[in-house]
Design an enzyme around this catalytic site. Sequence first.
Site, PDB file in Angstrom:
ATOM      1  N   ASP A 198      35.508  69.988  27.770  1.00  0.00           N
ATOM      2  CA  ASP A 198      34.197  69.915  27.122  1.00  0.00           C
ATOM      3  C   ASP A 198      33.793  71.235  26.465  1.00  0.00           C
ATOM      4  O   ASP A 198      32.834  71.275  25.696  1.00  0.00           O
ATOM      5  CB  ASP A 198      33.117  69.532  28.141  1.00  0.00           C
ATOM      6  CG  ASP A 198      33.328  68.138  28.724  1.00  0.00           C
ATOM      7  OD1 ASP A 198      34.182  67.398  28.206  1.00  0.00           O
ATOM      8  OD2 ASP A 198      32.636  67.797  29.694  1.00  0.00           O
TER       9      ASP A 198
ATOM     10  N   ARG B  96      36.330  46.637  10.135  1.00  0.00           N
ATOM     11  CA  ARG B  96      35.402  46.738  11.259  1.00  0.00           C
ATOM     12  C   ARG B  96      34.804  48.139  11.382  1.00  0.00           C
ATOM     13  O   ARG B  96      35.252  49.084  10.737  1.00  0.00           O
ATOM     14  CB  ARG B  96      36.109  46.373  12.564  1.00  0.00           C
ATOM     15  CG  ARG B  96      36.568  44.931  12.601  1.00  0.00           C
ATOM     16  CD  ARG B  96      37.212  44.584  13.927  1.00  0.00           C
ATOM     17  NE  ARG B  96      37.655  43.188  13.952  1.00  0.00           N
ATOM     18  CZ  ARG B  96      38.207  42.593  15.008  1.00  0.00           C
ATOM     19  NH1 ARG B  96      38.395  43.286  16.119  1.00  0.00           N
ATOM     20  NH2 ARG B  96      38.573  41.335  14.952  1.00  0.00           N
TER      21      ARG B  96
ATOM     22  N   GLY C 193      32.488  64.547  27.370  1.00  0.00           N
ATOM     23  CA  GLY C 193      31.328  65.358  27.047  1.00  0.00           C
ATOM     24  C   GLY C 193      30.120  64.905  27.832  1.00  0.00           C
ATOM     25  O   GLY C 193      29.342  64.068  27.370  1.00  0.00           O
ATOM     26  N   ARG C 194      29.970  65.412  29.072  1.00  0.00           N
ATOM     27  CA  ARG C 194      28.873  64.986  29.951  1.00  0.00           C
ATOM     28  C   ARG C 194      27.530  65.519  29.465  1.00  0.00           C
ATOM     29  O   ARG C 194      26.568  64.774  29.292  1.00  0.00           O
ATOM     30  CB  ARG C 194      29.141  65.451  31.385  1.00  0.00           C
ATOM     31  CG  ARG C 194      28.018  65.121  32.370  1.00  0.00           C
ATOM     32  CD  ARG C 194      28.354  65.599  33.765  1.00  0.00           C
ATOM     33  NE  ARG C 194      29.434  64.816  34.350  1.00  0.00           N
ATOM     34  CZ  ARG C 194      29.225  63.698  35.059  1.00  0.00           C
ATOM     35  NH1 ARG C 194      28.010  63.231  35.246  1.00  0.00           N
ATOM     36  NH2 ARG C 194      30.255  63.050  35.565  1.00  0.00           N
TER      37      ARG C 194
END
Length: 399
Positions: A158, A193, A201-202
């Site tokens: 992250d 689509r 990525g908290r």
Amino acid sequence: MAHYRGTIGILTGGGDVPGLNPAIRAVTFRALREGYRVLGIRRGWAGLVDLVPDPTVDYSDHVLVLNEDIVNRAGRTGGTFIHTSRTRPSHLPKESVPEHLRTRYQEETNDVTDAVLENLEFLGIDYLIPIGGDDTLSYAQRLAEEGIKVVAIPKTMDNDVPGTDYCIGFSTCVTRTIELTHTLRTTAGSHERLLVIEVFGRYAGFTAMLPTMAGAANRCVIPEKPFSMEHLTELLVADRNRHPSKYAVVLVSEGAQMLEDSSMSFEGVEKDQYGHRKLGGIGDRVAAQLKHLSSRFNCGQRINVVNQRLGYLVRCGNPDAIDSIVPMAYGNLALDLILSDQTGRLVSLHNGCYDSVPLDVVTSTKKVVDINRHYQPERLRPKYETFKEQPLFIMTSDL
């Protein structure tokens, strides 16, 4: 019997990333040449909890004496050959207390730091090099406060460890995200689509921002800024309808939150020892809402969605060039600090220069995307301006 200048312990905690083994290799090569003995502590902080400090007991399952042959073989590979865990010795659940400590620690949650300190003394460790993210390193700071000589190395996909522009694992994660997103385009384009890709990525959106900035996606949504599903749908439908192959891509950080439903998406209710529930599922929710809302912005015609969670595909396998070079530099920088007896430090990169900062930065601040400098909430994409004198990966950790 060999005489050593001292003993260095090295451990890896938290999630695996490419670049850990090159860092262990760099530390070991340099330390051995400087006259130190190097011990690899297995399974992160768990190795220092589970070890029985008795010279008559075999502790090879918890500690490995490192040499050049061992680290050379592993140094080109991903993951961590000394293994890892999410053990937190200051908050150890009763069921995780090893048998030899059960009469001593009987609470539902236990602080077994005294036992960790005893094991460090038993092993004769003079300097400790933990490699990890802010969870692992927050406990390293606790040990530094207890008098242990700690030099830490930042690691996390992250890229959210404070005090440094770069954490080991981030470049490979970004590289893989770009590659896999471009690979998935063929399916999205074939079926005309929308493509939703959930990435790690908290709390910080760097792993969604950088691939988007590199052209992998049309839009990205990140933890730092809740987003409107209607606005995202409108933008993506317009992106799709402008594209010759009639598709559009959005990267969704696992910690992103909708304005319409601000709850984070979790896989279950169980928490790890750092209090985190496992994130996952925001991509599914975004995909379902895009499918539901798309007809409003597409003349009444619904658009179907390709939905993929990248997960461990971006953290497994071998490191890229940057995650081979930076760990080498970080490992040698850690030895530079040890040789000058500068401890309680975190090795770092800042604006392209290697340095170090006080370790307590990991507990005193948070590193997240600076929305004002780097993100356009109204466009749900990065800002493509003010690049002069910015570091390689653009988004810094200003102190």
